[in-house]
Write an enzyme that holds these catalytic residues in place. Structure first.
Site, short mmCIF file in Angstrom:
data_model
loop_
_atom_site.label_atom_id
_atom_site.label_comp_id
_atom_site.label_asym_id
_atom_site.label_seq_id
_atom_site.Cartn_x
_atom_site.Cartn_y
_atom_site.Cartn_z
N GLU A 137 0.91 -1.09 0.01
CA GLU A 137 0.01 0.18 -0.39
C GLU A 137 0.99 1.23 0.09
O GLU A 137 1.45 1.81 0.65
CB GLU A 137 -0.82 -0.14 1.39
CG GLU A 137 -2.61 0.08 0.92
CD GLU A 137 -2.68 0.03 2.45
OE1 GLU A 137 -2.77 1.03 2.97
OE2 GLU A 137 -3.56 -1.37 3.13
N CYS A 179 -2.02 8.99 4.05
CA CYS A 179 -1.73 8.64 2.50
C CYS A 179 -2.79 8.75 1.48
O CYS A 179 -3.02 9.14 0.34
CB CYS A 179 -0.67 6.98 2.30
SG CYS A 179 -1.51 5.88 3.29
#
Ligand SMILES: Cc1cc2nc3c(=O)[nH]c(=O)nc-3n(C[C@H](O)[C@H](O)[C@H](O)COP(=O)(O)OP(=O)(O)OC[C@H]3O[C@@H](n4cnc5c(N)ncnc54)[C@H](O)[C@@H]3O)c2cc1C
Length: 1012
Positions: A770, A804
């Site tokens: 990720e 993020c």
């Protein structure tokens, strides 16, 4: 005049009301007790029934809207379309978008399917809408033909006009002068009518907004004071004259519990200006009731002002506030206000309402995972609370002047009865109130019966400002539970309409169908418990934990330690993998419970080690708890053995098990949630885990690992290895025993790991990565600027932009860009940058000096290349801190790399929104994407077009919830599967099919026994 008393909030803050989340039955029992036995509801029915009948026989003007809503209730597609158009159409500046919005909303509704059996106007409107729909382009079509365009313009103009008319039903005038003129003309027919003016608008987002509202309120008070009504106030007092209602959220953009110091320093003097004006003119000034989380603060503000009033205007009896009966603490508020009045020897006016934000309060409690609801969940409970509060108010009439605001004939009848019982006289001791445009018919009848004086709450404002208010009114008129809605429906018999709330509320239980926040995900998975930081009782343990937090030291691992750990984990794998699935899942659930119980402690660690603000810490601990419970539940259902279909005489079984030693490498920005999520997913699938936390945050990881061990994870199934990525991380990835890697971090490091894995001989192992994103938000001209600004500020700057999912690129339609960016700049100036341990800090420092140096250099470069839109001021230079900053770029292509901090890029767009999405896709990342539009078909289309993992419409783009918004992207943003989603665990598993020829031993006994 005496010397001014200081305007200060009570210090230290104290809880003056009951706990907001106590059980509903308990709060209701208090109301019943206060109301006493022997309240005769049949007398209420007797009183109110003739009013109901008379209104139904002779409906008041404006019945059109009510009957339209009856025909198309808010719960229907058509009613919803009306509401959505009402909310947005008036603010859309460009015709093309207005056409698209109208086509979208009318297109999805089915106005022509009704037989129109009720209400001529409703039928006519429906027919008109149905006909005009044929002039509109297909919902979603971007290029309608010429004829359609011409026709569509007419339809849009007509729709606009209709909504303006709808709005005018609820707004007395566009300006205070116009409204006062209208009030005077109404008074010619009803001389004793009074008004309380309200200046419409959204809450302030900026200092500029607040100043504008302050000027509007002050202007209105001066205008009322100069009028005949004002002159009569000077003689007869505030009860007989017009007054004003104010919203504190309009006067200060940070009217929040956690900003107490600023509320004291900035809001109080501002409100005082208005209070002083109203006191000088002897008018009624009422503070409107807003959201539940502002209740305690509003009482503190009220008391602070009252103290100064006691010193400066001791004879003024016009200061007041509104109390919402739907709050489970309502009765406590009434008592508290009476106490303040007695202590200060003042008289107040108190408006009792049921409350306008019920749906929003329920949603907030669910989102925050609170232990209960702060509002009643059954309408009848609110009604009972209203009666108990009414009685308490009437009993305190020596110091309070109750103002009963309701359109409900039953409630009015009950007030009448209570007042008679207590010897309270209409007008002298209390008044009734209604909203302009509502309850006209009922009060026409009520006043005939001599039930007191009536004040009308009279909103004032331009069309654009009335939209939010209009929607509230539409909801109120359209909701099935609402009295006015039922009154307009002749199918609802008077007995039902006037049913006793006391009978309906007998058990005090919570409403069916409305689950408590803890049960949001059903019986199989408990939701994590959250904390309401605005509630003192709830935040006190967190503050204490932050003060006491001690981050444990974690020794650095070296190559030998890595080697030993891997050997140990490989042995440990066998035993752990052999444990029954249910046992492994149970370990996770025990861990979840333990973590939930230690929420304050972990928040303390997170604030101290990871420099996160308290609100972010609570959300993070909850996420970790959710991960444990979610993966436990998923494992039970998805990883269980499955029998597969096949030919007779054979049994086929699919089973999943751990792959071996999984290496989990997590980042510092979610040192608990992402760390725990990776580890427990790998564990529950049967793997043993080498957990490598970020170098900056090993302490939180260590505590979590200890907690998992205590919950039952064997020490040889989970080992913490702290150290730099380049050495410890690299060694783990390179180790031949590694059976899989789960990584969250930068795209560059993910590539590195990918290459390192690919370079190895031996088995090819899975990599779950990720990584980052260049996350964008597209805003079109139907969006509500205030909502957009809230979403942008949260998405771009919360956690100092170190998520993020954080917003990096805001794409605003050119037609609204100037105003929106100005509002954004104003909102950014109101943020507070500082120490994350302080409750009032919005943006803390970056994770460390290294991160700060890198971001500062990038910001410096941007200063030379792009236009600065705004920057949050910081009182002094703070260590490692980047203040929120926004720059305007010429085009999307200028954005090339992610800046992992509170730095926002903005571009303007025109033309087709699809092109914007294509350009965002071309950036190559695909993590989060925000859409702000009221055109549903557009949102749907653009979401399909976006090659992006998480798309959010009309909200912020952060804070994905486990099992609700599975999180993870595509392209440069990661490999998937999504964390917290139903496909995640499979990636940690190896699969085996077991095929047994059951006919091998001589024949197919089962088939033969079947007797075909
Ligand atoms: C003069 C005036 C001033 C006002 N000022 C304010 C203000 O400052 N702040 C504010 O919030 N509102 C304010 N309101 C709005 C007010 O809250 C609503 O108009 C009022 O709730 C409608 O109540 P009713 O008695 O007319 O109707 P009813 O139909 O009897 O009651 C509807 C109300 O019941 C409550 N309710 C509905 N469903 C449920 C449920 N399932 N569980 C529990 N409760 C439920 C809600 O409060 C809903 O609004 C004001 C209204 C008036 C008339």
């Amino acid at each position: 005049m005496t010397t001014a008393a200081p305007l200060t909030l009570p210090r230290p803050p104290h809880a003056r009301l009951p706990f907001p989340y106590r059980p509903e039955a308990q709060a209701l029992a208090g109301c019943r007790e206060r109301l006493g036995r022997g309240f005769d509801w049949s007398a209420v029915v007797q009183r109110a029934r003739p009013w109901v009948q008379a209104v139904r026989e002779h409906p008041a003007p404006f019945w059109a809207m009510e009957s339209l809503l009856k025909e198309y209730p808010i719960s229907s597609a058509e009613g919803l379309a009306l509401m959505r158009l009402a909310e947005a159409l008036l603010r859309v500046p460009d015709v093309e978008t207005a056409i698209a919005l109208t086509a979208d909303q009318l297109g999805r509704a089915d106005f022509d399917a009704h037989d129109g059996s009720q209400g001529l106007l409703a039928r006519l409107s429906a027919t008109a809408i149905a006909m005009s729909k044929s002039f509109l382009p297909e919902a979603g079509a971007s290029e309608p033909g010429l004829m359609q365009r011409l026709g569509a313009r007419t339809v849009v103009a007509a729709t606009l006009r209709a909504i303006q008319l709808l709005g005018r039903q609820f707004v007395l005038g566009r300006t205070i002068d116009e409204a006062m003129g209208e009030a005077d003309s109404q008074r010619r027919a009803q001389p004793r009518l009074r008004f309380s003016y309200d200046m419409l608008g959204e809450g302030a987002r900026t200092e500029h907004d607040a100043e504008r509202y302050l000027a509007a309120y002050a202007g209105a008070i001066r205008a009322i004071a100069a009028s005949a009504s004002g002159r009569s106030a000077l003689q007869d007092g505030p009860t007989g004259a017009d007054g004003i209602s104010i919203k504190l959220s309009a006067l200060f953009s940070r009217y929040e519990e956690l900003q107490r110091e600023r509320v004291e320093a900035e809001l109080l003097p501002r409100v005082w200006q208005l209070v002083a004006l109203a006191a000088e003119a002897n008018l009624n000034l009422t503070i409107d009731a807003e959201e539940v989380d502002r209740l305690e603060l509003s009482l503190d503000v009220f008391e602070a002002l009252a103290r100064r009033i006691a010193a400066q205007y001791p004879r003024w009896a016009g200061f007041g506030l509104a109390v919402q009966a739907y709050q489970t603490r309502a009765l406590g508020v009434v008592d508290e206000v009476a106490r303040i009045a007695r202590t200060l020897n003042l008289r107040f006016m108190v408006r009792l309402v049921k409350g306008a934000y019920w749906d929003g309060e329920v949603k907030r409690a669910q989102e925050l995972g609170l232990v209960g609801y702060p509002v009643y969940t059954r309408k009848a409970h609110t009604d009972v609370s209203y009666l108990a509060c009414a009685k308490a108010l009437l009993e305190a009439r020596d110091v309070l002047y109750p103002q009963f605001a309701t359109h409900n004939a039953g409630t009015i009848g009950a007030i009448d009865q209570l007042a008679r019982g207590l010897g309270a006289l209409p007008d002298t001791h209390f008044e009734m109130q209604r909203l302009h445009g509502m309850g006209d018919g009922v009060y026409r009848e009520v006043l005939k019966d001599g039930i007191g004086a009536l004040r009308v709450y009279a909103p004032v404002g331009e069309h654009r400002d009335l939209l939010a208010y209009l929607v509230r009114r539409l909801l109120e008129n359209g909701a099935n539970s609402s009295f006015v809605h039922q009154l307009a429906d002749p199918r609802v018999m008077p007995e039902e309409l006037l049913a006793s709330p006391l009978a309906l509320a007998h058990a005090g239980e919570q409403a069916e169908g409305l689950t408590l926040p803890a049960q949001l995900y059903g019986v199989a998975r408990r939701n994590s418990v959250g904390v309401d930081i605005s509630c003192l009782a709830q935040r006190a343990p967190l503050e204490a934990a932050v003060a006491l937090a001690q981050v444990p030291a974690v020794p650095l691992a070296d190559a030998a330690a890595v080697d030993a750990a891997m050997a140990r984990l490989q042995t440990g794998f066998e035993g752990w993998n052999a444990r029954p699935l249910a046992e492994r899942a149970a370990v996770l659930e025990r861990a979840a419970d333990a973590l939930e119980g230690r929420l304050p402690e972990f928040c303390g660690l997170l604030v101290t080690e990871a420099r996160k603000t308290l609100g972010d810490c609570v959300a993070e601990v909850r996420e970790a708890v959710d991960f444990c419970r979610y993966y436990a539940q998923q494992a039970r259902t998805r990883l269980a053995e499955q029998e597969l279909p096949g030919p007779t005489g054979e049994r086929n079984t699919l089973r999943l098990h751990g792959r071996g030693v999984f290496v989990c490498i997590s980042p510092w920005n979610f040192p608990l949630a992402i760390f725990a999520g990776q580890v427990v997913a790998a564990l529950v699938a049967g793997n043993s885990v080498a957990a490598k936390p970020a170098e900056q945050t090993p302490g939180v990881a260590r505590r979590m690992v200890e907690l998992l061990h205590e919950a039952g994870v064997p020490t040889d199934a989970l080992v913490l290895l702290h150290g730099p990525g380049e050495t410890v991380g690299a060694a783990l990835v390179a180790d031949a025993r590694t059976a899989g890697v789960c990584f969250t971090g930068s795209t560059a490091v993910a590539r590195h790991i990918n290459r390192a894995l690919a370079a190895k001989d031996g088995p090819i192992v899975p990599l779950i990565a990720e990584t980052g994103g260049l996350n964008a938000m597209l805003v079109d001209s139907t969006a509500l600027p205030e909502q957009v600004v809230d979403a942008v500020v949260q998405s771009a700057f919360r956690s100092a932009g170190q998520r993020c999912s954080a917003l990096r690129l805001l794409c605003v339609h050119e037609s609204i860009a100037d105003g929106l960016l100005e509002m954004l700049a104003g909102a950014m100036r109101e943020l507070r940058v500082g120490d994350p341990a302080r409750l009032d800090t919005d943006v803390g420092p970056l994770i460390d000096a290294e991160a700060h140096a890198a971001i500062a250099a990038q910001v410096q470069r941007l200063r030379g290349q792009a236009r600065l839109i705004a920057e949050t001021p910081a009182p002094q230079a703070l260590p490692d801190t980047q203040t929120p900053v926004a720059f305007e770029l010429q085009h999307i292509g200028q954005l090339t790399s992610e800046i992992f901090g509170p730095v926002l890029h903005v571009v303007r767009w025109g033309g087709a929104p699809e092109d914007v999405v294509q350009q965002v896709n071309a950036l190559g990342y695909g993590l989060t994407f925000g859409l702000q539009t009221r055109i549903d078909s557009r949102a749907e289309r653009l979401a399909h077009l976006a090659r992006i993992g998480n798309v959010y419409v009309n909200r912020n783009t952060i804070g994905a919830v486990v099992g609700v918004q599975p999180f993870g992207g595509e392209g440069l943003s990661g490999t998937g599967p999504k964390a917290g989603g139903p496909h995640y665990l499979y990636r940690f598993c190896a699969e085996q099919t077991l095929t047994v020829n059951t006919a091998a031993a001589g024949g197919n006994a089962a088939l033969l026994a079947g007797g075909h």
